[in-house]
Design an enzyme around this catalytic site. Sequence first.
Site, PDB file in Angstrom:
ATOM      1  N   TYR A   1      14.066  -1.896  -2.947  1.00 53.69           N
ATOM      2  CA  TYR A   1      13.128  -2.118  -4.042  1.00 53.69           C
ATOM      3  C   TYR A   1      11.843  -1.291  -3.967  1.00 53.69           C
ATOM      4  O   TYR A   1      11.392  -0.767  -4.965  1.00 53.69           O
ATOM      5  CB  TYR A   1      12.772  -3.598  -4.105  1.00 53.69           C
ATOM      6  CG  TYR A   1      11.776  -3.961  -5.166  1.00 53.69           C
ATOM      7  CD1 TYR A   1      12.149  -3.985  -6.511  1.00 53.69           C
ATOM      8  CD2 TYR A   1      10.455  -4.245  -4.848  1.00 53.69           C
ATOM      9  CE1 TYR A   1      11.229  -4.305  -7.495  1.00 53.69           C
ATOM     10  CE2 TYR A   1       9.529  -4.572  -5.828  1.00 53.69           C
ATOM     11  CZ  TYR A   1       9.915  -4.599  -7.151  1.00 53.69           C
ATOM     12  OH  TYR A   1       8.998  -4.911  -8.116  1.00 53.69           O
TER      13      TYR A   1
ATOM     14  N   CYS B   1       0.790  -1.219   0.000  1.00 56.34           N
ATOM     15  CA  CYS B   1       0.000   0.000   0.000  1.00 56.34           C
ATOM     16  C   CYS B   1       0.825   1.272   0.000  1.00 56.34           C
ATOM     17  O   CYS B   1       1.974   1.300   0.422  1.00 56.34           O
ATOM     18  CB  CYS B   1      -0.866   0.072   1.259  1.00 56.34           C
ATOM     19  SG  CYS B   1      -1.994  -1.283   1.437  1.00 56.34           S
TER      20      CYS B   1
ATOM     21  N   ASP C   1      17.439  -6.659  -8.796  1.00 56.54           N
ATOM     22  CA  ASP C   1      17.285  -6.194  -7.409  1.00 56.54           C
ATOM     23  C   ASP C   1      17.148  -7.328  -6.410  1.00 56.54           C
ATOM     24  O   ASP C   1      17.605  -7.245  -5.283  1.00 56.54           O
ATOM     25  CB  ASP C   1      16.095  -5.248  -7.306  1.00 56.54           C
ATOM     26  CG  ASP C   1      14.818  -5.916  -7.703  1.00 56.54           C
ATOM     27  OD1 ASP C   1      14.090  -6.406  -6.836  1.00 56.54           O
ATOM     28  OD2 ASP C   1      14.558  -6.000  -8.932  1.00 56.54           O
TER      29      ASP C   1
ATOM     30  N   GLY D   1       1.147   0.069  -5.051  1.00 57.14           N
ATOM     31  CA  GLY D   1      -0.092  -0.699  -5.098  1.00 57.14           C
ATOM     32  C   GLY D   1      -0.861  -0.352  -6.349  1.00 57.14           C
ATOM     33  O   GLY D   1      -1.273   0.794  -6.512  1.00 57.14           O
TER      34      GLY D   1
ATOM     35  N   ASN E   1      -0.956   1.360   5.612  1.00 53.23           N
ATOM     36  CA  ASN E   1       0.034   0.573   4.883  1.00 53.23           C
ATOM     37  C   ASN E   1       0.738  -0.291   5.904  1.00 53.23           C
ATOM     38  O   ASN E   1       1.294   0.228   6.866  1.00 53.23           O
ATOM     39  CB  ASN E   1       1.037   1.518   4.218  1.00 53.23           C
ATOM     40  CG  ASN E   1       2.248   0.786   3.682  1.00 53.23           C
ATOM     41  OD1 ASN E   1       2.151  -0.379   3.295  1.00 53.23           O
ATOM     42  ND2 ASN E   1       3.384   1.467   3.654  1.00 53.23           N
ATOM     43  N   GLY E   2       0.673  -1.583   5.709  1.00 55.77           N
ATOM     44  CA  GLY E   2       1.327  -2.478   6.665  1.00 55.77           C
ATOM     45  C   GLY E   2       0.445  -3.661   6.967  1.00 55.77           C
ATOM     46  O   GLY E   2      -0.385  -4.058   6.137  1.00 55.77           O
TER      47      GLY E   2
END
Lengths: 501, 501, 501, 501
Positions: free
Chosen positions: B275, B29, B379, B55, B134-135
């Site tokens: 990333y 997110c 990456d 997202g 977010n999380g």
Amino acid sequence: MSHPTGADDRFPAHPFDPFSDDDKLHEECGVFGVIGVTDAANFVALGLHALQHRGQEAGGIVAHHPDHGFNSARRFGYVRDNFTSHKVMETLPGPLAIGHVRYSTTGSKGNTAIRDVQPFFGEFAMGGAAIAHNGNIVNAEELRRELIGRGSIFQSSSDSECIIHLMARSYQKNIPERMKDALRRVEGAFSIVAMTRTKLIGVRDALGVRPLVLGRIGDGAWVLSSETCALDIIGAEFVREVEPGEMVVINGDGIESYMPFEPRKPRSCIFEHVYFSRPDSILGGQSVYETRRQIGVELAREAPVDADLVCPVPDSGTPAAIGFSQESGIPYAMGIIRNQYMGRTFIEPTEQIRNMGVRLKLNVNRALIRGKRVILVDDSVVRGTTSRKIKEMILDAGAAEVHFRIASPPTAWPCFYGVDTPEREKLLASTMSEEEMRAHLQVDSLRFISLDGLYRAVGEPKGRDARSPQYCDACFSGDYPVRPTDMEAKGFEFRQQEPAE
Amino acid sequence: MSHPTGADDRFPAHPFDPFSDDDKLHEECGVFGVIGVTDAANFVALGLHALQHRGQEAGGIVAHHPDHGFNSARRFGYVRDNFTSHKVMETLPGPLAIGHVRYSTTGSKGNTAIRDVQPFFGEFAMGGAAIAHNGNIVNAEELRRELIGRGSIFQSSSDSECIIHLMARSYQKNIPERMKDALRRVEGAFSIVAMTRTKLIGVRDALGVRPLVLGRIGDGAWVLSSETCALDIIGAEFVREVEPGEMVVINGDGIESYMPFEPRKPRSCIFEHVYFSRPDSILGGQSVYETRRQIGVELAREAPVDADLVCPVPDSGTPAAIGFSQESGIPYAMGIIRNQYMGRTFIEPTEQIRNMGVRLKLNVNRALIRGKRVILVDDSVVRGTTSRKIKEMILDAGAAEVHFRIASPPTAWPCFYGVDTPEREKLLASTMSEEEMRAHLQVDSLRFISLDGLYRAVGEPKGRDARSPQYCDACFSGDYPVRPTDMEAKGFEFRQQEPAE
Amino acid sequence: MSHPTGADDRFPAHPFDPFSDDDKLHEECGVFGVIGVTDAANFVALGLHALQHRGQEAGGIVAHHPDHGFNSARRFGYVRDNFTSHKVMETLPGPLAIGHVRYSTTGSKGNTAIRDVQPFFGEFAMGGAAIAHNGNIVNAEELRRELIGRGSIFQSSSDSECIIHLMARSYQKNIPERMKDALRRVEGAFSIVAMTRTKLIGVRDALGVRPLVLGRIGDGAWVLSSETCALDIIGAEFVREVEPGEMVVINGDGIESYMPFEPRKPRSCIFEHVYFSRPDSILGGQSVYETRRQIGVELAREAPVDADLVCPVPDSGTPAAIGFSQESGIPYAMGIIRNQYMGRTFIEPTEQIRNMGVRLKLNVNRALIRGKRVILVDDSVVRGTTSRKIKEMILDAGAAEVHFRIASPPTAWPCFYGVDTPEREKLLASTMSEEEMRAHLQVDSLRFISLDGLYRAVGEPKGRDARSPQYCDACFSGDYPVRPTDMEAKGFEFRQQEPAE
Amino acid sequence: MSHPTGADDRFPAHPFDPFSDDDKLHEECGVFGVIGVTDAANFVALGLHALQHRGQEAGGIVAHHPDHGFNSARRFGYVRDNFTSHKVMETLPGPLAIGHVRYSTTGSKGNTAIRDVQPFFGEFAMGGAAIAHNGNIVNAEELRRELIGRGSIFQSSSDSECIIHLMARSYQKNIPERMKDALRRVEGAFSIVAMTRTKLIGVRDALGVRPLVLGRIGDGAWVLSSETCALDIIGAEFVREVEPGEMVVINGDGIESYMPFEPRKPRSCIFEHVYFSRPDSILGGQSVYETRRQIGVELAREAPVDADLVCPVPDSGTPAAIGFSQESGIPYAMGIIRNQYMGRTFIEPTEQIRNMGVRLKLNVNRALIRGKRVILVDDSVVRGTTSRKIKEMILDAGAAEVHFRIASPPTAWPCFYGVDTPEREKLLASTMSEEEMRAHLQVDSLRFISLDGLYRAVGEPKGRDARSPQYCDACFSGDYPVRPTDMEAKGFEFRQQEPAE
């Protein structure tokens, strides 16, 4: 109100939609449920299609499958457009399903969000339940305030969500018991279909204002429906009406019946006979078509007039016009032709089209009407706007006289039991006498059927029992059998029901 | 699970979508909020567009206007496609708005319903609030069971809804206090933006795992954002990061800061540097681009190899490849060209196209590669499927040797803090050594940067402090700073964090 | 055929569409044109809406504005869905416009491409012209072969495109003269509306098979329309019919009339009176509604039967049922109720729904029918499939007897003049006598009106003049007034018209 | 012009679309054809996807199957969105197909109708043919007038339709001969792929301005493509370029080669090397990527400058920036980050977003740029609007100096050979010297590569041969190798080509 509304999911109200004509009363909903068939959702889709006249704004289906759990689809628009593709119907597997078609009454009116579309679903400690209802909970706002105060979070602005929250907070172990708990708190007029993982549940309020019937398919499958016409479409057999105040709980083993409410003398809605129900339904043991034809017969007796033609205002005035013609001996004729290609989707008209108004959906049969004295039979007069336009069309076509005969008494009071009515002051009959209405409409004569005449047509030979009326007729009489709690809180003064004997 | 899912609102997962590539880790997110501007929702739309890489599945905005209350729009797909038209944006008026872009982690994965799209909204006794995060809340399932048992009805299957229900049930008078009450119950890694009618609220978990920054526009307007690149797009000035464990409450009068959690030593996510974050963002005072370039420099030092060309795997390997080239002196070249027209919408491919796999989005620059010894800088390696296909493309084009250099240590452990990772056994590095991976991929050499090398690149000259690591690096080390309660209940065995000094 | 068809623009044929019922004959088209008003396209949209019953598959409008030239919009679906938004209508400015609604007859049937939707447009050496027609050019294939051989490239598979190419190759200087050149080459039954930059043109074939009327709005604006009902909707005054064989050319200065064909005795289509035209139209000086009622009267005289109820098969049988009831004295009743929510869009039904067949759109009024002897009045019998289903519904509902009375003679021959008919062998009446059809349908009696009875109803007191029939009645008599050239080339043997006196 | 345009099929031009950036030159088209595989249309879809950079507005495919004839699908938008579903691709069966992607040059610009989307199809006396081309027919308007005068009716406003009409009117017996007839009449720069029922045809104009290559799949299948990168995506082997002036006719038996034009010295487009072609294509035997890198090398030699960083303007400036860095020794860095979520569909932006301009797609890497002397390498300067915005972004981010290095000479003349260029006065270089442009852009230095430098980079060590240039470089030199007939008729004065030796 402060509830967020999905910006994307607004539904365009439209003046040219023949089915959202603001000069009619609108039934808010139809409900339908099936248990015991393969792919119950397909049956529900068909049932809702047959009940589409009870609500065109949106529809929803919830189905349950032992392996796939509860699944739902809720959409704006017609059943035929939303619930017929394999793609959608395959997502609704299982032998048990309920559905709903709605015309918004509560909720953000004209601006319904998809989250206001029923059935509602809630997950409880012992499993989920879905619920849909037709009618109105008159103390919904009071309940909502209380529930929010206790920490419940509402998904929608619809009154039926209260029932789900009351059920979630019940201490009862099983869902039927939780529903009884919840029902004891709600007041109003409502027919409910609900489902758990294994049970189909039907409830009708204590007065039985809104209709609900029970049907059977073959041996082991059962159906609940607002009207019998939706049994016909799936080939189900009519068993009986759910009784006023009854709660039926159906599973694989059969039907259990409970009476969770305090007993009261039933008073089902008389307007279902006049307008809401489909003419091919049977309601309270009466053929709706025959009742309407009989209203025409009564009208012809009560308010005869010398004329050349009896013409229905299409399509709802047709049965009464046939009856009027048969009783009066004046020939029946199609003086007004309805354009069958009008629809929901005539959106965003140019200004020019908007001004053409009623001609888009109705045209006069000019060759027939010219020089004739015409009796127009309509089902009701609400604001009077349509009646006025029709009268003008008929006179423009050269009619010699225009006589209106209305198949219901003057609609003078708003309905608080699940029917979308304008505010009282917008009802023509709330401020004008019959003669004032006639003058306002500028027609040669205007007559409404009497309340007693209407009662005779629905099978009460002695007419209305004023001390204990057999039907809810609040829209005509102002006699409200259920106290409209929320509306009172907002200052509405209603005419108290006379005490029943 | 038994929650009903809207049949219509499923989102098609797709193997050819470059952004849903299942061989990458996915941030779940991005969050963004603004207070104090005209039409805050427009700013939020721009901010979310800049955070789209966090997202792509869906996005939502809630705005509040003193006259029009709360309004929301939530949609599947890109911000640019959903939140740019006047038609939509006009429905979101007001000076205060928050928004969210999501990649599903919890919730019905790959099958998100629109009701799982944040921000969530709840109406409480003293007014409404919206929240986005977010999380991941690691005890969300436990909390959910408890709340359902007490009669709360969940709208979604998302973990963030727990916070709203905990707030609704708080006995505190105002919403910031209610949020503190709720936060004390939740465990996990999360950055929250929330709003009431008058306040913008930001919260970062005690460890500060997920990022959240504070910005300012002119004098009186404030911004909260997952990354600084979203401040740039609206011309906002970067003020500071929200501190780990801090809750900021912003209104017209300025910012109040609270510390509702027990203090802990911060451990922000190191993978953000590798990333997740955009290269033009500044994170923890470090330029993300420069960190990545420096990773390439470290890699060239740790794992040099004699070769002709250094080529990035586009686009995420580019900065490290530049650094590798600069440190090693081996020329940098675009050996693999990315088709910029790939996108979300390459749905329902024919079987033939499906089998062409990675060529649809990547092509080898054949004339360049032929006969060369090529270093490919990527990456990360997650499942190894993409690396294998790329290797084949390069060899098909005639490369003499293929050497992989990976800008992160081996990803051997799943993330439970808001990042979409495969199950442990699907992570190549969970079962293979570096050499085994090299053999599996059939390349001439394969080297990952060391954990210490990575720490050096992010600005810790002494590398990782094993007794008290400066970052959350659980995906590389298995050292989980927050106990994943729900996962433990399901039997996941994790390597306990060493006690911090 | 080898013409490429747009993969995307196929139109789904559907068995549940009440308007594409394959047991009816289908009119292929309606045409409409206006000159001399502001925004002529809006008027055309209204006119086409009123003519929608003549073609539901697609519609198109071409308008011309002195500054913006010719513009067109052509779409599948209803007028109300396509030509009502500002967005579309604003692209069609100007005082001159023509339009078309189509039901496919020629062209890739059931599979029409948008390029087959009229009006067609061509740019000639002296300016452009657009053309639309209702009817059929019987030598279209022959003309097409010839034109392709000479290097013309066809855009569509429609027969009307021939006229445009013939006009393009004419050596005449102005477009009306070029059209005359072209008309001399085409054979068939057609009513044309066409337009240049300054002129509205109407043409009716020499026999006047297809209808075309002229109307006026105020002083300077003129209208051409297939039927008078489309004059009503825009408030235009009926002036006169365009004469068989006449070509009218209208511009700002008035109307010029030409007779480009060899004179013949007119024979307009009698089926327009029976079924195609709307009941509120006036055709050949006759009220369509009154003609149909009179057919019922004639039927009651020709084929009386003792019964309890006269019921129309909705909606097309209604006027004749009223007439039958009035003549016979047997009460008229709505025994079959039509679901008004059926529509075009009931696409992709599940198998289960498909098998329910006719019940989706029709339901029996069971309470009314039970135990009754019922006369069902329908407009025509084509394949007999619908009649059979309706009979079964009525008997299922408990009717004692079922008597069919058909408001047209047996349809035994296909139409080649613009009406979509099945191949001859699929027409029930082509292989069975009246009694055989009765036995096939398993009804108590079945009677068709006689050809003479039909002629009397349309105002020919002596019936049909066998030596020189007043109407085209080829579908009943096999007497084809225009040789169907292309069909003959394919081997169709038709009954030659008796020489007119 | 007076051609009617479909109201519905307009395509929204958009200033925020990175691919319709009006400060770039735009290639109009890509063409692709396959013969000899199962389901050729799938291969064509893949090929067009790889050629999408040559035209994003629309695409079309025509396929032929022996049993199902010709079928076509033409759509606005990306290949990935239109030609990937089974539903569409199944309608395009057969072993032979051609396709086209377009960026409008001729035709109603910015307002293309679907009927202007290629391939075009025509039915001739001996069978049908489809045709698509990349380039421009400079005498198309003259031909069109002539053909209309002779009675041809045009379907589109595209210049390629002329070829179809010329073929239709040819007296030759077979289609390849008819095409030769037609080609003799057309002047311009064009690469054509065409097909009959059995043959795939490729044509390149006499000068070979536009590219066309031949490839092979396995033994019996052949491919024609604008670029080699589209051979790679389907795994086809590169065979050779179609020669300037060559017409190849391919069927099951192999390839026939014809030279229908008068021989001329080839002059292929040099701008293909600079910008149009994909870097992974091989063009005229040169790697496009390597040529661009070499341009950077040449630039660094011609126009060195002391600075800290070399940054590409993404993405087209990247290879030249790499070369510049390598030659100059100044570090290469990503100073500008491109938002990869920009796209076609960012339509209807709010005013606020519109004003944010270039930031929506580009952001500066602020931490990197601050205080640095920055060299920006871009592929070209057309109007100069983008360069100016980028310069401002870089300075806002705190750069100490900004130096522009441009990988092409000043674009001072419009292209009439299939490339969309602004009118001459809008080209910055048409009215300003290099120094005036530098002052206009307010940068520290601005240098373009010299025409000779560019020739050296494409492999002409001696640079441009002024007496007989090896390439078409009219956009830089004004030396037009084909007289732009239609433009001359409109008054354009062009610099005549010097006579070739």
